[in-house]
Design an enzyme around this catalytic site. Structure first.
Site, mmCIF file in Angstrom:
data_model
loop_
_atom_site.group_PDB
_atom_site.id
_atom_site.type_symbol
_atom_site.label_atom_id
_atom_site.label_comp_id
_atom_site.label_asym_id
_atom_site.label_seq_id
_atom_site.Cartn_x
_atom_site.Cartn_y
_atom_site.Cartn_z
ATOM 1 N N ASP A 13 41.809 2.959 74.563
ATOM 2 C CA ASP A 13 43.121 2.302 74.509
ATOM 3 C C ASP A 13 43.178 1.214 75.576
ATOM 4 O O ASP A 13 43.848 1.357 76.604
ATOM 5 C CB ASP A 13 44.231 3.349 74.694
ATOM 6 N N LYS A 35 36.788 6.260 70.452
ATOM 7 C CA LYS A 35 37.816 6.000 69.439
ATOM 8 C C LYS A 35 38.412 4.601 69.605
ATOM 9 O O LYS A 35 38.872 4.223 70.677
ATOM 10 C CB LYS A 35 38.936 7.036 69.555
ATOM 11 N N ASP A 63 40.382 4.787 64.209
ATOM 12 C CA ASP A 63 41.630 5.511 63.923
ATOM 13 C C ASP A 63 42.631 4.559 63.282
ATOM 14 O O ASP A 63 43.528 4.045 63.942
ATOM 15 C CB ASP A 63 42.162 6.095 65.247
ATOM 16 N N LYS A 65 44.262 5.364 60.208
ATOM 17 C CA LYS A 65 45.239 6.139 59.415
ATOM 18 C C LYS A 65 45.571 5.421 58.096
ATOM 19 O O LYS A 65 46.728 5.114 57.808
ATOM 20 C CB LYS A 65 46.520 6.389 60.219
ATOM 21 N N LEU A 66 44.545 5.202 57.295
ATOM 22 C CA LEU A 66 44.735 4.429 56.058
ATOM 23 C C LEU A 66 45.682 5.134 55.094
ATOM 24 O O LEU A 66 45.596 6.351 54.887
ATOM 25 C CB LEU A 66 43.383 4.210 55.374
ATOM 26 N N HIS A 67 46.584 4.366 54.495
ATOM 27 C CA HIS A 67 47.597 4.912 53.579
ATOM 28 C C HIS A 67 47.995 3.796 52.619
ATOM 29 O O HIS A 67 48.744 2.891 52.982
ATOM 30 C CB HIS A 67 48.799 5.387 54.422
ATOM 31 N N ASP A 68 47.456 3.844 51.396
ATOM 32 C CA ASP A 68 47.763 2.799 50.413
ATOM 33 C C ASP A 68 47.408 3.369 49.039
ATOM 34 O O ASP A 68 47.090 4.564 48.923
ATOM 35 C CB ASP A 68 46.950 1.525 50.736
ATOM 36 N N PRO A 70 45.171 4.374 45.826
ATOM 37 C CA PRO A 70 43.784 4.861 45.867
ATOM 38 C C PRO A 70 42.739 3.750 45.813
ATOM 39 O O PRO A 70 41.768 3.762 46.579
ATOM 40 C CB PRO A 70 43.705 5.768 44.633
ATOM 41 N N THR A 118 52.990 13.007 64.924
ATOM 42 C CA THR A 118 53.713 13.862 65.880
ATOM 43 C C THR A 118 54.998 13.196 66.366
ATOM 44 O O THR A 118 55.836 13.844 66.973
ATOM 45 C CB THR A 118 52.827 14.206 67.090
ATOM 46 N N ARG A 179 45.139 17.630 78.476
ATOM 47 C CA ARG A 179 45.486 17.474 79.893
ATOM 48 C C ARG A 179 45.041 18.706 80.669
ATOM 49 O O ARG A 179 45.117 19.820 80.142
ATOM 50 C CB ARG A 179 47.007 17.339 80.070
ATOM 51 N N GLN A 188 52.891 12.381 76.453
ATOM 52 C CA GLN A 188 52.441 13.415 75.520
ATOM 53 C C GLN A 188 53.366 14.624 75.642
ATOM 54 O O GLN A 188 53.597 15.123 76.729
ATOM 55 C CB GLN A 188 51.001 13.850 75.836
ATOM 56 N N GLY A 208 42.306 10.068 76.612
ATOM 57 C CA GLY A 208 42.463 8.672 76.989
ATOM 58 C C GLY A 208 42.773 8.558 78.468
ATOM 59 O O GLY A 208 41.874 8.544 79.310
ATOM 60 N N ARG A 209 44.056 8.527 78.787
ATOM 61 C CA ARG A 209 44.484 8.255 80.164
ATOM 62 C C ARG A 209 43.922 9.186 81.238
ATOM 63 O O ARG A 209 43.649 8.717 82.351
ATOM 64 C CB ARG A 209 46.015 8.210 80.224
HETATM 65 O O1 C5P Z 1 45.917 8.809 76.872
HETATM 66 P P1 C5P Z 1 45.920 10.014 75.986
HETATM 67 O O2 C5P Z 1 44.916 11.066 76.375
HETATM 68 O O3 C5P Z 1 47.296 10.578 75.792
HETATM 69 O O4 C5P Z 1 45.413 9.407 74.600
HETATM 70 C C1 C5P Z 1 45.416 10.118 73.426
HETATM 71 C C2 C5P Z 1 44.927 9.275 72.280
HETATM 72 O O5 C5P Z 1 45.151 10.009 71.090
HETATM 73 C C3 C5P Z 1 45.617 7.940 72.086
HETATM 74 O O6 C5P Z 1 44.667 7.017 71.557
HETATM 75 C C4 C5P Z 1 46.687 8.233 71.064
HETATM 76 O O7 C5P Z 1 47.010 7.133 70.252
HETATM 77 C C5 C5P Z 1 46.025 9.322 70.218
HETATM 78 N N1 C5P Z 1 46.986 10.228 69.578
HETATM 79 C C6 C5P Z 1 47.914 10.966 70.282
HETATM 80 N N2 C5P Z 1 48.766 11.815 69.655
HETATM 81 C C7 C5P Z 1 48.728 11.945 68.362
HETATM 82 C C8 C5P Z 1 47.791 11.237 67.619
HETATM 83 C C9 C5P Z 1 46.925 10.372 68.275
HETATM 84 O O8 C5P Z 1 47.979 10.885 71.502
HETATM 85 N N3 C5P Z 1 49.538 12.788 67.787
#
Ligand code: C5P
Length: 238
Positions: A13, A35, A63, A65-68, A70, A118, A179, A188, A208-209
């Site tokens: 990210d 990712k 990532d 998330k394709l949605h269209d 078929p 989510t 985490r 989150q 990520g973070r």
């Molecule tokens: O920085 P962090 O660890 O929160 O990053 C989580 C990654 O997962 C990000 O790329 C975020 O877009 C993705 N993600 C998420 N929650 C979801 C689906 C995807 O945090 N429900």
């Protein structure tokens, strides 16, 4: 037993491909999967996949998330598969015919189904005409995805145990929101430690973070890996 390099995915990210490449060069000996999200892919274009591969990424997870319809999703999956994408998300809300079209064109690319975002709670679902509760919808879509032939799903830390019980041991479950117990959750809401996510059935942990924003990323990753090792109860889904 799966190694930590197979268990962790780094979410790139970051705003541009140069920063993403720098992370891959830095981390590829310890992390197997990287990712790329919608933002980086749209900003930098398909060449980002080739560049990250050249920087040392073993597995590239796109990532989108394709949605269209078929036909459109099928031809898009074909194009991304030719590009060398290893893992790709599609949205199960597109229906089983869309998922089948995607599978038919996926080649060596593995498809992961997204069930319910989510960010959508029961009120948000009701607002768009969906009267079911999010957990029920997750279960229904997860079951439909697996019946259609998808071999992987994305699920939050809060739902991974339930989805694992529903789909059995062979489906890959990819879980963000990872985490350590003493870490801040950022934005989150549904988080789990690596060990807990593993015990509950997650096979790939998206981070990520906790790594990208750490003052010492290598030490932060070591702590995540140690916690993940502690989650091996001998009956894990790996
Ligand atoms: O920085 P962090 O660890 O929160 O990053 C989580 C990654 O997962 C990000 O790329 C975020 O877009 C993705 N993600 C998420 N929650 C979801 C689906 C995807 O945090 N429900």
């Amino acid at each position: 037993m799966t190694s930590p390099a197979d268990a962790f995915c780094l979410a790139l990210d970051v705003p541009d491909v140069a920063s993403a490449e720098a992370w891959v060069r830095r981390a590829h000996q310890r992390i197997g999967t990287f990712k790329v999200g919608l933002q980086l892919f749209c900003a930098e274009g398909p060449d980002v996949v080739r560049r990250l591969r050249a920087a040392g990424a073993r597995c590239i997870f796109l990532d989108l998330k394709l949605h269209d319809i078929p036909n459109t999703v099928g031809s898009t999956v074909r194009a991304l598969s030719h590009l060398g994408v290893d893992l790709l998300t599609i949205h199960t809300a597109g229906g089983t015919e869309m998922m089948r079209a995607a599978l038919a064109e996926s080649g060596p690319t593995r498809l992961l189904g997204v069930t319910v975002l989510t960010s959508l709670d029961a009120a948000a679902l009701a607002e768009i005409g969906d009267a079911s509760n999010p957990a029920l919808q997750v279960d229904r879509r997860a079951a439909a995805a697996v019946q259609t032939g998808l071999t992987g799903l994305v699920c939050s830390a809060a739902e991974v145990a339930r989805v694992r019980a529903l789909v059995g041991p062979d489906v890959a479950l990819v879980t963000p929101g990872i985490r350590l117990a003493d870490a801040a959750g950022d934005d989150q809401k549904r988080v789990a430690t690596p060990g807990r996510a593993r015990r509950e059935g997650a096979t790939l942990l998206v981070v990520g973070r906790p790594v990208l924003a750490a003052t010492d990323w290598a030490a932060a990753l070591t702590r995540l890996e140690d916690d993940w090792r502690g989650g091996d109860d001998g009956h894990g889904a790996d």
